[in-house]
Design a protein around this motif. Sequence first.
Motif, PDB file in Angstrom:
ATOM      1  N   GLN A 253     -28.196 -79.549 -64.152  1.00 56.13           N
ATOM      2  CA  GLN A 253     -29.570 -79.291 -63.754  1.00 56.13           C
ATOM      3  C   GLN A 253     -30.528 -80.167 -64.559  1.00 56.13           C
ATOM      4  N   ALA A 254     -31.707 -80.402 -63.998  1.00 58.26           N
ATOM      5  CA  ALA A 254     -32.772 -81.049 -64.765  1.00 58.26           C
ATOM      6  C   ALA A 254     -33.265 -80.062 -65.812  1.00 58.26           C
ATOM      7  N   SER A 258     -34.259 -75.452 -64.931  1.00 60.09           N
ATOM      8  CA  SER A 258     -32.847 -75.129 -65.177  1.00 60.09           C
ATOM      9  C   SER A 258     -32.630 -73.622 -65.337  1.00 60.09           C
ATOM     10  N   PRO A 259     -33.014 -72.827 -64.346  1.00 62.82           N
ATOM     11  CA  PRO A 259     -32.854 -71.375 -64.480  1.00 62.82           C
ATOM     12  C   PRO A 259     -31.401 -70.936 -64.547  1.00 62.82           C
ATOM     13  N   LEU A 260     -30.530 -71.602 -63.822  1.00 66.47           N
ATOM     14  CA  LEU A 260     -29.118 -71.224 -63.833  1.00 66.47           C
ATOM     15  C   LEU A 260     -28.469 -71.569 -65.174  1.00 66.47           C
ATOM     16  N   ALA A 261     -28.808 -72.716 -65.726  1.00 65.90           N
ATOM     17  CA  ALA A 261     -28.268 -73.085 -67.029  1.00 65.90           C
ATOM     18  C   ALA A 261     -28.703 -72.085 -68.095  1.00 65.90           C
ATOM     19  N   ALA A 262     -29.950 -71.645 -68.022  1.00 63.34           N
ATOM     20  CA  ALA A 262     -30.441 -70.662 -68.995  1.00 63.34           C
ATOM     21  C   ALA A 262     -29.708 -69.335 -68.848  1.00 63.34           C
ATOM     22  N   ALA A 263     -29.479 -68.900 -67.614  1.00 61.13           N
ATOM     23  CA  ALA A 263     -28.757 -67.649 -67.384  1.00 61.13           C
ATOM     24  C   ALA A 263     -27.318 -67.753 -67.853  1.00 61.13           C
ATOM     25  N   PHE A 264     -26.700 -68.909 -67.607  1.00 58.72           N
ATOM     26  CA  PHE A 264     -25.316 -69.111 -68.039  1.00 58.72           C
ATOM     27  C   PHE A 264     -25.211 -69.027 -69.559  1.00 58.72           C
ATOM     28  N   ARG A 265     -26.113 -69.686 -70.254  1.00 56.67           N
ATOM     29  CA  ARG A 265     -26.077 -69.699 -71.718  1.00 56.67           C
ATOM     30  C   ARG A 265     -26.372 -68.318 -72.301  1.00 56.67           C
ATOM     31  N   ALA A 266     -27.132 -67.506 -71.543  1.00 59.84           N
ATOM     32  CA  ALA A 266     -27.436 -66.149 -72.001  1.00 59.84           C
ATOM     33  C   ALA A 266     -26.328 -65.163 -71.665  1.00 59.84           C
ATOM     34  N   GLY A 267     -25.309 -65.621 -70.965  1.00 63.19           N
ATOM     35  CA  GLY A 267     -24.218 -64.744 -70.574  1.00 63.19           C
ATOM     36  C   GLY A 267     -24.554 -63.823 -69.423  1.00 63.19           C
ATOM     37  N   PRO A 272     -32.869 -63.408 -64.055  1.00 61.54           N
ATOM     38  CA  PRO A 272     -33.730 -62.243 -64.335  1.00 61.54           C
ATOM     39  C   PRO A 272     -34.664 -61.987 -63.167  1.00 61.54           C
ATOM     40  N   ASP A 273     -35.152 -60.763 -63.078  1.00 62.18           N
ATOM     41  CA  ASP A 273     -36.054 -60.405 -61.982  1.00 62.18           C
ATOM     42  C   ASP A 273     -37.314 -61.259 -61.985  1.00 62.18           C
ATOM     43  N   ALA A 274     -37.803 -61.587 -63.150  1.00 58.79           N
ATOM     44  CA  ALA A 274     -39.019 -62.398 -63.254  1.00 58.79           C
ATOM     45  C   ALA A 274     -38.708 -63.675 -64.015  1.00 58.79           C
ATOM     46  N   LEU A 275     -39.093 -64.798 -63.422  1.00 56.76           N
ATOM     47  CA  LEU A 275     -38.927 -66.087 -64.094  1.00 56.76           C
ATOM     48  C   LEU A 275     -40.293 -66.555 -64.587  1.00 56.76           C
ATOM     49  N   PRO A 276     -40.326 -67.243 -65.731  1.00 54.42           N
ATOM     50  CA  PRO A 276     -41.613 -67.624 -66.325  1.00 54.42           C
ATOM     51  C   PRO A 276     -42.311 -68.743 -65.560  1.00 54.42           C
ATOM     52  N   ARG A 296     -25.998 -65.730 -58.271  1.00 51.93           N
ATOM     53  CA  ARG A 296     -24.867 -64.954 -58.781  1.00 51.93           C
ATOM     54  C   ARG A 296     -23.542 -65.648 -58.468  1.00 51.93           C
ATOM     55  N   ALA A 297     -23.403 -66.149 -57.250  1.00 52.48           N
ATOM     56  CA  ALA A 297     -22.157 -66.816 -56.849  1.00 52.48           C
ATOM     57  C   ALA A 297     -21.950 -68.113 -57.624  1.00 52.48           C
ATOM     58  N   VAL A 298     -23.029 -68.863 -57.859  1.00 49.47           N
ATOM     59  CA  VAL A 298     -22.916 -70.116 -58.608  1.00 49.47           C
ATOM     60  C   VAL A 298     -22.452 -69.846 -60.039  1.00 49.47           C
ATOM     61  N   LEU A 299     -23.077 -68.900 -60.695  1.00 48.54           N
ATOM     62  CA  LEU A 299     -22.711 -68.578 -62.080  1.00 48.54           C
ATOM     63  C   LEU A 299     -21.251 -68.124 -62.157  1.00 48.54           C
ATOM     64  N   ALA A 300     -20.829 -67.298 -61.200  1.00 51.16           N
ATOM     65  CA  ALA A 300     -19.449 -66.816 -61.207  1.00 51.16           C
ATOM     66  C   ALA A 300     -18.469 -67.961 -60.972  1.00 51.16           C
ATOM     67  N   ALA A 301     -18.800 -68.871 -60.065  1.00 46.80           N
ATOM     68  CA  ALA A 301     -17.892 -69.974 -59.757  1.00 46.80           C
ATOM     69  C   ALA A 301     -17.686 -70.885 -60.959  1.00 46.80           C
ATOM     70  N   VAL A 302     -18.769 -71.182 -61.675  1.00 48.88           N
ATOM     71  CA  VAL A 302     -18.651 -72.045 -62.851  1.00 48.88           C
ATOM     72  C   VAL A 302     -17.786 -71.360 -63.911  1.00 48.88           C
ATOM     73  N   ARG A 303     -18.029 -70.092 -64.167  1.00 51.90           N
ATOM     74  CA  ARG A 303     -17.254 -69.367 -65.184  1.00 51.90           C
ATOM     75  C   ARG A 303     -15.771 -69.281 -64.795  1.00 51.90           C
ATOM     76  N   GLU A 304     -15.503 -68.959 -63.543  1.00 54.20           N
ATOM     77  CA  GLU A 304     -14.105 -68.804 -63.112  1.00 54.20           C
ATOM     78  C   GLU A 304     -13.332 -70.111 -63.213  1.00 54.20           C
ATOM     79  N   SER A 305     -14.032 -71.241 -63.098  1.00 57.68           N
ATOM     80  CA  SER A 305     -13.358 -72.538 -63.175  1.00 57.68           C
ATOM     81  C   SER A 305     -13.147 -73.014 -64.609  1.00 57.68           C
ATOM     82  N   GLY A 306     -13.737 -72.303 -65.571  1.00 58.22           N
ATOM     83  CA  GLY A 306     -13.709 -72.797 -66.950  1.00 58.22           C
ATOM     84  C   GLY A 306     -14.699 -73.906 -67.191  1.00 58.22           C
ATOM     85  N   GLY A 307     -15.703 -74.008 -66.333  1.00 58.15           N
ATOM     86  CA  GLY A 307     -16.689 -75.063 -66.457  1.00 58.15           C
ATOM     87  C   GLY A 307     -17.891 -74.653 -67.276  1.00 58.15           C
TER      88      GLY A 307
END
Length: 365
Positions: A253-254, A258-267, A272-276, A296-307
Amino acid sequence: MPAYLCPQDGTRADTTALTWCCPVCRGPWDLAFEPSGPLSLNSLPGRVNSLWRYEEALPLSAPATTLGEGRTPLVPLTGTVSAKLDFLMPTLSFKDRGAVMLAELARRLSPERVVADSSGNAGTAVAAYCARASLPCTVYVPEGTSPKKTEQIRAHGAHLEIVPGDREATAAAARSAADAPGTFYASHVFNPYFLHGTKTYVYELWEDLGGRLPDAIAVPVGNGTLLLGAALATAELHAQGLIDRRPALIAVQAEAVSPLAAAFRAGADDLPDALPGPAAPTLAEGIAIPRPPRARAVLAAVRESGGTFLTVTEDRIRAAQLDLAARGFYVETTGVACWAAVGDWTDRSVVVPLCGAGLKTGLAP
């Protein structure tokens, strides 16, 4: 027959219905579909030289709308990093892989109209394939979309609706129009047929690499359609015993959006319901999506792949575009994000997509 399936609540719908989302939760559909049989490398020579050669893996067959999409070259950039040249597709972006599936499905359903929303590339692809299918098409784009992309949409005969505001406002306008009777919403986000088109990217890698895949596949992620297509393909190939391991999926992500990258790093499992605040400007306009519906599907796919997720700054995007141009590849700013992220990798093999032609946006300022 495949059926639409809601991953959140299990609601099902017939794919012959002009329904674009789950009526219960209003979320995107998945597709209840299984490949009709295993592929073999020996069966592929002599087949049509397009993505339709993988007919066992596709939910549609015998298309009338094809423009010869797919089968793009795979070329080395370094000793470990190779690029797949999807900017050589008919409309100059990888979105043709999914757009042909949507237009072919729409052609078979004979709607009164087709609508789509896009930051540019998906809209041009849907416009082109609707032209091929003789379907009336309206494409919604946000103000500030590259003039070259809007020119291309108009050239294909689609009606262009320029929406004040950002990508989220554009999606909302298109979804409102999609609720009108007789409308097929050619959404590259909500309609899972698009994902089953993008998964052919990985089937081509598997064929070109002689029945194997690289250690990692890096893809730019906004709405995540290419990544989710890659996850579908690697799961199917692994389930059929055609690969012995699934590659890590590297989502890029740029840094500015990068909302997905932030969510991934936060586990987190979802956004979140509200984004800044509103999304910051970025050269990678094609992945500047602050709230992707399939998060949700993107985050799960990256984790399941070990990415993992990687982010790139605007300066790195500028440098990567110039670096690729110096190597002979003129790629739009969104399409260089993965090269910016993994170009210096030396410890494992990775493939990056060059997703869109530089002529679509020009050089970064």
